[in-house]
Design an enzyme around this catalytic site. Structure first.
Site, PDB file in Angstrom:
ATOM      1  N   SER A   1      -3.800  14.276  -2.541  1.00 49.24           N
ATOM      2  CA  SER A   1      -3.677  13.020  -1.798  1.00 49.24           C
ATOM      3  C   SER A   1      -2.243  12.551  -1.900  1.00 49.24           C
ATOM      4  O   SER A   1      -1.562  12.801  -2.902  1.00 49.24           O
ATOM      5  CB  SER A   1      -4.604  11.964  -2.417  1.00 49.24           C
ATOM      6  OG  SER A   1      -4.217  10.670  -1.989  1.00 49.24           O
TER       7      SER A   1
ATOM      8  N   HIS B   1      -2.636  18.008   4.527  1.00 44.13           N
ATOM      9  CA  HIS B   1      -2.469  18.061   5.978  1.00 44.13           C
ATOM     10  C   HIS B   1      -2.137  19.475   6.451  1.00 44.13           C
ATOM     11  O   HIS B   1      -2.635  19.945   7.473  1.00 44.13           O
ATOM     12  CB  HIS B   1      -1.327  17.136   6.423  1.00 44.13           C
ATOM     13  CG  HIS B   1      -1.538  15.690   6.137  1.00 44.13           C
ATOM     14  ND1 HIS B   1      -0.867  15.031   5.137  1.00 44.13           N
ATOM     15  CD2 HIS B   1      -2.347  14.773   6.710  1.00 44.13           C
ATOM     16  CE1 HIS B   1      -1.249  13.761   5.122  1.00 44.13           C
ATOM     17  NE2 HIS B   1      -2.150  13.577   6.056  1.00 44.13           N
TER      18      HIS B   1
ATOM     19  N   GLN C   1      -6.802   0.213  12.534  1.00 45.98           N
ATOM     20  CA  GLN C   1      -7.713   0.421  11.410  1.00 45.98           C
ATOM     21  C   GLN C   1      -7.308  -0.382  10.184  1.00 45.98           C
ATOM     22  O   GLN C   1      -7.910  -0.226   9.111  1.00 45.98           O
ATOM     23  CB  GLN C   1      -7.839   1.912  11.085  1.00 45.98           C
ATOM     24  CG  GLN C   1      -6.615   2.537  10.455  1.00 45.98           C
ATOM     25  CD  GLN C   1      -6.653   4.055  10.540  1.00 45.98           C
ATOM     26  OE1 GLN C   1      -6.791   4.644  11.604  1.00 45.98           O
ATOM     27  NE2 GLN C   1      -6.516   4.724   9.403  1.00 45.98           N
TER      28      GLN C   1
ATOM     29  N   LYS D   1     -12.409  17.308   4.846  1.00 47.89           N
ATOM     30  CA  LYS D   1     -13.638  16.843   4.206  1.00 47.89           C
ATOM     31  C   LYS D   1     -13.321  15.917   3.029  1.00 47.89           C
ATOM     32  O   LYS D   1     -14.223  15.320   2.457  1.00 47.89           O
ATOM     33  CB  LYS D   1     -14.455  18.036   3.703  1.00 47.89           C
ATOM     34  CG  LYS D   1     -15.171  18.806   4.793  1.00 47.89           C
ATOM     35  CD  LYS D   1     -16.162  19.759   4.129  1.00 47.89           C
ATOM     36  CE  LYS D   1     -16.878  20.643   5.112  1.00 47.89           C
ATOM     37  NZ  LYS D   1     -17.838  21.536   4.388  1.00 47.89           N
TER      38      LYS D   1
END
Lengths: 311, 311
Positions: free
Chosen positions: B216, B42, B66, B179
């Protein structure tokens, strides 16, 4: 009065640039989206816009995205020069006519920036089912069903999507829609709420001729006799409204009376529904703000009309 | 360097007002949408934003829209104070943290203005199936299918919709997406093109640890041994990429080699697809810009990774 010459803009970047420069000077902009072939109903929307903002943009664009393949987009009437004359005649006029050629044409490489991929990509239409065509749609999932959505299942998907595009291109402060297209107005209002557009949606009152017929570009296609018969819509809706005001709130009874009156006059009813003004859900008894919506055929002309009933 | 204290804004009107006042002074605003629990991936997006604009807004909002009912929204990790500390540590910091409580709460009367209807309407959630709940969804109809859309059918609908809402609330000039979430990035880019948002979408490069593992927040849940095994994703993707560079462009062969390598290492492949970078359609031979996307399980951790192949 009138005779203000509008600027005609066809390019979306130029349109946005104009809006941003105008708003940067502390002005406000009203948008009136149309498909052209303007009549007095449209002109009343522009006058409504004047009440709320000091600049007004009218878009004239026949949106292919709201036509089904079996509906005849190619014969939709247009009269651009006539439209401009009418816009000039309005007191206060309009500042810009946004008249794009194809809002689903994303140009060279379809507008997606990709440094590594400089080759030209073929431009495709919004109905193209593969490749780089338009594929983003805004759905107002419950309100788009029923009434006119019943017989035209992709219609409101196309309307919501083109309005979202116009909002993002013009970036107005206010947008004006006619309550004549009641379902459309509520769908746009809901979309603006749900997607947090920073835009105020105004519903302009339905305009009637002196005899009570709701104004529509389709009225000219009525024979004098058909027009007379078509007054049954307005008359029966008025009767239902005053009946409701006197406590007759059973929707089945009210609907039957309207259907009967239109049928007696020689019309063919597509729908006659009493629904909640916001959720557009049908009701058994009028106990909250309702709207009585009618679509009916006279000859080969389909007319819509509605009346709000606030008990 | 660092230690810039961000303004924390929770109200959407206040957020839009801040943006408009900043932009009125000829500044530009970058938006980095996040669900919080920030990591270096981030932070790299924020640094990317700094390159393009002079103000940066980070949104921290776990989007219920979501998540499917069977996915566990309630246990999604959060650490708001930790996030703020991390944001303060970035050179240049961020200007605003937009941290709304519920973007599907339309408040009294659900935000729909109706002069005749002043009664309070119960606030309902976005999953509510009747009444005045949220019902507008943005669908990017082809790109949302396949890859992660296969196992999570409403996921990208929810992502596109919340991003449209954030765009309309923050009104940024630039928005940065990683991406790493390749499909998400392309969906947002397409939505911006198709709906004519006046916003530039930047795809920030995927960040890897020194050993090559894509960063991640889920990596912390890998055991040291699982982490070692998970390197098979990155290694096999790199091998496939250099093989393609040497002319081995048969996608079946390349896919099989990656699936085999991950399987050998003890992982379970969810998908391994070589697709067109923009249309996300799978290909038989790499003859145009492609991206090799992988999702695989190691233990109970699902990792995604991808590598662009420009032959």
């Amino acid at each position: 009065m009138g005779n203000k010459e509008p600027i005609i803009i066809t390019d979306k970047d130029e349109m946005r640039q104009w809006s941003r420069s105008i708003r940067a000077q502390s002005n406000t902009i009203g948008l009136v989206p149309t498909m052209g072939y303007l009549h007095e109903g449209h002109l009343s929307l522009i006058q409504e816009s004047h009440k709320h903002t000091n600049f007004t943009v009218v878009s004239i664009y026949v949106n292919p995205g709201q036509f089904s393949p079996n509906e005849d987009l190619s014969t939709y009437p247009s009269d651009f020069l006539g439209d401009i004359q009418k816009l000039k005649s309005i007191p206060g006029g309009v500042d810009v006519v946004f008249h794009p050629q194809n809002l689903y044409d994303y140009g060279k490489n379809n507008g997606v920036k990709n440094d590594e991929n400089q080759e030209e990509v073929k431009v495709v239409s919004c109905v193209e089912n593969s490749g780089m065509g338009h594929e983003t749609w805004v759905r107002v999932e419950k309100l788009e069903k029923g009434l006119c959505g019943e017989s035209r299942p992709v219609f409101f998907r196309g309307v919501a999507t083109i309005v979202a595009k116009l909002f993002n291109i013009v970036e107005p402060d206010v947008a004006v829609f006619g309550k004549k297209d009641y379902q459309q107005w509520r769908i746009i209002q809901r979309m603006v709420r749900d997607l947090d557009f920073g835009i105020k949606v105004i519903g302009a009152e339905l305009i009637r001729d002196e005899d009570g017929l709701a104004r529509s570009s389709r009225n000219v296609r009525l024979s004098p006799e058909e027009r007379k018969k078509a007054l049954s819509i307005n008359k029966s809706l008025s009767n239902a409204k005053s009946a409701a005001g006197k406590g007759h709130i059973d929707c089945k009874v009210l609907r039957d009376s309207v259907i009967h009156a239109i049928h007696e006059a020689g019309g063919e009813v597509d729908y006659a529904e009493i629904i909640d003004q916001e959720s557009l859900e049908s009701m058994n008894e009028i106990k909250s703000p309702a709207v009585f919506c009618v679509a009916a055929w006279f000859g080969n002309v389909r007319l819509i009309d509605n009346m709000e009933i606030n008990v």
